[in-house]
Design a protein around this motif. Structure first.
Motif, PDB file in Angstrom:
ATOM      1  N   VAL A   1      20.356   6.461  24.290  1.00 35.07           N
ATOM      2  CA  VAL A   1      19.190   6.319  25.061  1.00 35.07           C
ATOM      3  C   VAL A   1      19.223   7.012  26.571  1.00 35.07           C
ATOM      4  CG1 VAL A   1      17.313   4.761  25.646  1.00 35.07           C
ATOM      5  CG2 VAL A   1      18.797   4.570  23.427  1.00 35.07           C
ATOM      6  N   LEU A   2      18.307   7.687  26.798  1.00 34.82           N
ATOM      7  CA  LEU A   2      18.301   8.452  28.241  1.00 34.82           C
ATOM      8  C   LEU A   2      17.032   7.858  29.011  1.00 34.82           C
ATOM      9  CD1 LEU A   2      19.819  11.867  27.217  1.00 34.82           C
ATOM     10  CD2 LEU A   2      20.830   9.953  28.488  1.00 34.82           C
ATOM     11  N   ILE A   3      17.259   7.145  30.112  1.00 42.32           N
ATOM     12  CA  ILE A   3      16.094   6.734  30.762  1.00 42.32           C
ATOM     13  C   ILE A   3      16.102   7.007  32.059  1.00 42.32           C
ATOM     14  CG2 ILE A   3      14.900   4.432  31.324  1.00 42.32           C
ATOM     15  CD1 ILE A   3      16.875   3.111  29.177  1.00 42.32           C
ATOM     16  N   PRO A   4      15.010   7.528  32.581  1.00 40.79           N
ATOM     17  CA  PRO A   4      15.088   8.148  33.986  1.00 40.79           C
ATOM     18  C   PRO A   4      14.949   6.726  34.845  1.00 40.79           C
ATOM     19  CG  PRO A   4      12.901   8.562  32.868  1.00 40.79           C
ATOM     20  CD  PRO A   4      13.847   8.011  31.814  1.00 40.79           C
ATOM     21  N   ASP A   5      15.383   6.824  36.026  1.00 34.09           N
ATOM     22  CA  ASP A   5      15.488   6.078  37.124  1.00 34.09           C
ATOM     23  C   ASP A   5      13.959   6.083  37.779  1.00 34.09           C
ATOM     24  OD1 ASP A   5      15.734   3.694  38.836  1.00 34.09           O
ATOM     25  OD2 ASP A   5      17.700   4.509  39.520  1.00 34.09           O
ATOM     26  N   SER A   6      12.938   5.612  37.203  1.00 33.07           N
ATOM     27  CA  SER A   6      11.748   5.947  37.697  1.00 33.07           C
ATOM     28  C   SER A   6      10.965   4.566  37.590  1.00 33.07           C
ATOM     29  CB  SER A   6      11.133   7.219  36.887  1.00 33.07           C
ATOM     30  OG  SER A   6       9.652   7.266  37.248  1.00 33.07           O
ATOM     31  N   THR A   7       9.962   4.672  38.626  1.00 35.09           N
ATOM     32  CA  THR A   7       9.005   3.488  38.505  1.00 35.09           C
ATOM     33  C   THR A   7       7.848   3.732  37.331  1.00 35.09           C
ATOM     34  OG1 THR A   7       7.607   4.670  40.047  1.00 35.09           O
ATOM     35  CG2 THR A   7       9.081   2.808  40.873  1.00 35.09           C
TER      36      THR A   7
ATOM     37  N   GLN B   1      26.803  15.980  13.168  1.00 34.55           N
ATOM     38  CA  GLN B   1      25.630  14.980  13.658  1.00 34.55           C
ATOM     39  C   GLN B   1      26.126  13.677  13.745  1.00 34.55           C
ATOM     40  OE1 GLN B   1      21.522  15.311  13.173  1.00 34.55           O
ATOM     41  NE2 GLN B   1      22.333  13.367  14.323  1.00 34.55           N
ATOM     42  N   LEU B   2      26.557  13.315  14.868  1.00 39.71           N
ATOM     43  CA  LEU B   2      27.115  11.820  15.072  1.00 39.71           C
ATOM     44  C   LEU B   2      26.099  11.047  16.036  1.00 39.71           C
ATOM     45  CD1 LEU B   2      30.919  12.436  16.083  1.00 39.71           C
ATOM     46  CD2 LEU B   2      29.826  11.638  13.994  1.00 39.71           C
ATOM     47  N   ALA B   3      24.935  11.684  16.571  1.00 39.09           N
ATOM     48  CA  ALA B   3      24.465  11.207  17.601  1.00 39.09           C
ATOM     49  C   ALA B   3      23.096  11.523  17.393  1.00 39.09           C
ATOM     50  CB  ALA B   3      24.830  11.166  19.122  1.00 39.09           C
ATOM     51  N   VAL B   4      21.974  10.584  17.836  1.00 35.51           N
ATOM     52  CA  VAL B   4      20.413  11.026  17.996  1.00 35.51           C
ATOM     53  C   VAL B   4      20.305  10.380  19.393  1.00 35.51           C
ATOM     54  CG1 VAL B   4      18.112  10.549  17.239  1.00 35.51           C
ATOM     55  CG2 VAL B   4      19.934  10.313  15.603  1.00 35.51           C
ATOM     56  N   LEU B   5      19.900  11.374  20.115  1.00 33.46           N
ATOM     57  CA  LEU B   5      19.400  11.203  21.659  1.00 33.46           C
ATOM     58  C   LEU B   5      17.890  10.843  21.743  1.00 33.46           C
ATOM     59  CD1 LEU B   5      21.159  14.540  23.036  1.00 33.46           C
ATOM     60  CD2 LEU B   5      22.140  12.150  22.533  1.00 33.46           C
ATOM     61  N   TYR B   6      17.632   9.802  22.121  1.00 36.76           N
ATOM     62  CA  TYR B   6      16.076   9.360  22.531  1.00 36.76           C
ATOM     63  C   TYR B   6      16.119   9.576  24.161  1.00 36.76           C
ATOM     64  CZ  TYR B   6      16.703   7.461  18.102  1.00 36.76           C
ATOM     65  OH  TYR B   6      16.510   7.288  16.636  1.00 36.76           O
ATOM     66  N   VAL B   7      14.983  10.218  24.663  1.00 34.94           N
ATOM     67  CA  VAL B   7      14.932  10.445  25.841  1.00 34.94           C
ATOM     68  C   VAL B   7      13.733   9.850  26.119  1.00 34.94           C
ATOM     69  CG1 VAL B   7      14.424  12.189  27.906  1.00 34.94           C
ATOM     70  CG2 VAL B   7      15.860  12.812  25.566  1.00 34.94           C
ATOM     71  N   LEU B   8      13.476   8.750  27.264  1.00 33.23           N
ATOM     72  CA  LEU B   8      12.203   7.939  27.606  1.00 33.23           C
ATOM     73  C   LEU B   8      11.422   8.981  28.480  1.00 33.23           C
ATOM     74  CD1 LEU B   8      13.632   5.903  26.192  1.00 33.23           C
ATOM     75  CD2 LEU B   8      12.379   4.361  27.548  1.00 33.23           C
ATOM     76  N   GLN B   9      10.119   8.996  28.322  1.00 30.19           N
ATOM     77  CA  GLN B   9       9.229   9.683  29.008  1.00 30.19           C
ATOM     78  C   GLN B   9       8.292   8.573  29.594  1.00 30.19           C
ATOM     79  OE1 GLN B   9       8.965  13.527  28.663  1.00 30.19           O
ATOM     80  NE2 GLN B   9      11.053  12.721  27.752  1.00 30.19           N
ATOM     81  N   PRO B  10       7.679   9.266  30.705  1.00 28.44           N
ATOM     82  CA  PRO B  10       6.675   7.981  31.628  1.00 28.44           C
ATOM     83  C   PRO B  10       5.769   7.377  30.388  1.00 28.44           C
ATOM     84  CG  PRO B  10       7.023  10.268  32.831  1.00 28.44           C
ATOM     85  CD  PRO B  10       7.667  10.537  31.442  1.00 28.44           C
ATOM     86  N   GLY B  11       5.703   6.197  30.771  1.00 33.69           N
ATOM     87  CA  GLY B  11       4.624   5.407  29.887  1.00 33.69           C
ATOM     88  C   GLY B  11       5.562   4.920  28.673  1.00 33.69           C
ATOM     89  N   ASP B  12       6.637   5.315  28.299  1.00 33.89           N
ATOM     90  CA  ASP B  12       7.125   4.576  27.116  1.00 33.89           C
ATOM     91  C   ASP B  12       7.692   3.333  27.424  1.00 33.89           C
ATOM     92  OD1 ASP B  12       7.043   7.085  25.342  1.00 33.89           O
ATOM     93  OD2 ASP B  12       8.963   7.750  26.074  1.00 33.89           O
ATOM     94  N   ARG B  13       7.538   2.496  26.523  1.00 30.54           N
ATOM     95  CA  ARG B  13       8.206   0.971  26.724  1.00 30.54           C
ATOM     96  C   ARG B  13       9.196   0.692  25.654  1.00 30.54           C
ATOM     97  NH1 ARG B  13       6.471   0.513  31.426  1.00 30.54           N
ATOM     98  NH2 ARG B  13       4.280   0.442  31.892  1.00 30.54           N
ATOM     99  N   ARG B  14       9.835  -0.719  25.860  1.00 30.40           N
ATOM    100  CA  ARG B  14      10.844  -1.006  25.217  1.00 30.40           C
ATOM    101  C   ARG B  14      10.249  -1.057  23.687  1.00 30.40           C
ATOM    102  NH1 ARG B  14      14.702  -6.113  26.732  1.00 30.40           N
ATOM    103  NH2 ARG B  14      15.795  -6.056  24.643  1.00 30.40           N
ATOM    104  N   GLN B  15       9.347  -1.493  23.496  1.00 28.22           N
ATOM    105  CA  GLN B  15       8.791  -1.624  22.164  1.00 28.22           C
ATOM    106  C   GLN B  15       8.778  -0.370  21.490  1.00 28.22           C
ATOM    107  OE1 GLN B  15       7.458  -2.761  24.939  1.00 28.22           O
ATOM    108  NE2 GLN B  15       5.976  -4.704  24.616  1.00 28.22           N
ATOM    109  N   ASP B  16       8.390   0.842  22.205  1.00 25.31           N
ATOM    110  CA  ASP B  16       8.218   2.152  21.662  1.00 25.31           C
ATOM    111  C   ASP B  16       9.722   2.655  21.236  1.00 25.31           C
ATOM    112  OD1 ASP B  16       5.546   2.431  22.338  1.00 25.31           O
ATOM    113  OD2 ASP B  16       5.915   2.960  24.351  1.00 25.31           O
TER     114      ASP B  16
END
Length: 113
Positions: A89-95, A37-52
């Motif tokens: 951190v995985l961020i979709p290239d989406s508006t 267990q070396l990493a934690v993956l964070y997958v952003l969803q629509p509406g997630d903000r930097r603060q979240d």
């Protein structure tokens, strides 16, 4: 936001199905998470903000090791200690994603490969 912290949760996400670009990235992490267990993956969803994201990670979105553009996604890697533990951190290239995070990724990402 989807948080993947174990090999079992990663396998579940892949079995449930997801965007092909995301699936390709997640499959690269399967062997690493199965061994240790070396990493934690964070997958952003629509509406997630930097603060979240910063609240979930417990640290700001800065001092990344690298950001890669791959299959409509940005993969930002953060190494947290000398043992190799980190966050991905995985961020979709989406508006639908936080424009501030997208601007950072677009300005600093290198292509995969």
């Amino acid at each position: 936001m989807l948080t993947i912290a174990t090999a079992a949760s990663l396998a579940h996400v892949l079995r449930a199905g997801c965007d092909p670009g995301l699936s390709s990235i997640l499959k690269r992490y399967q062997p690493l998470m199965a061994e240790e267990q070396l990493a934690v993956l964070y997958v952003l969803q629509p509406g997630d903000r930097r603060q979240d994201l910063e609240a979930a990670r417990g640290c700001p979105f800065e001092q990344w090791e690298f950001i890669v553009a791959d299959g409509g996604w940005y993969e930002a890697v953060f190494v947290l200690d000398d043992y190799g533990h980190g966050h991905v951190v995985l961020i979709p290239d989406s508006t639908e994603c936080d424009p501030e995070l997208l601007a950072i990724c677009r300005g600093h990402a290198v292509p995969h490969g």
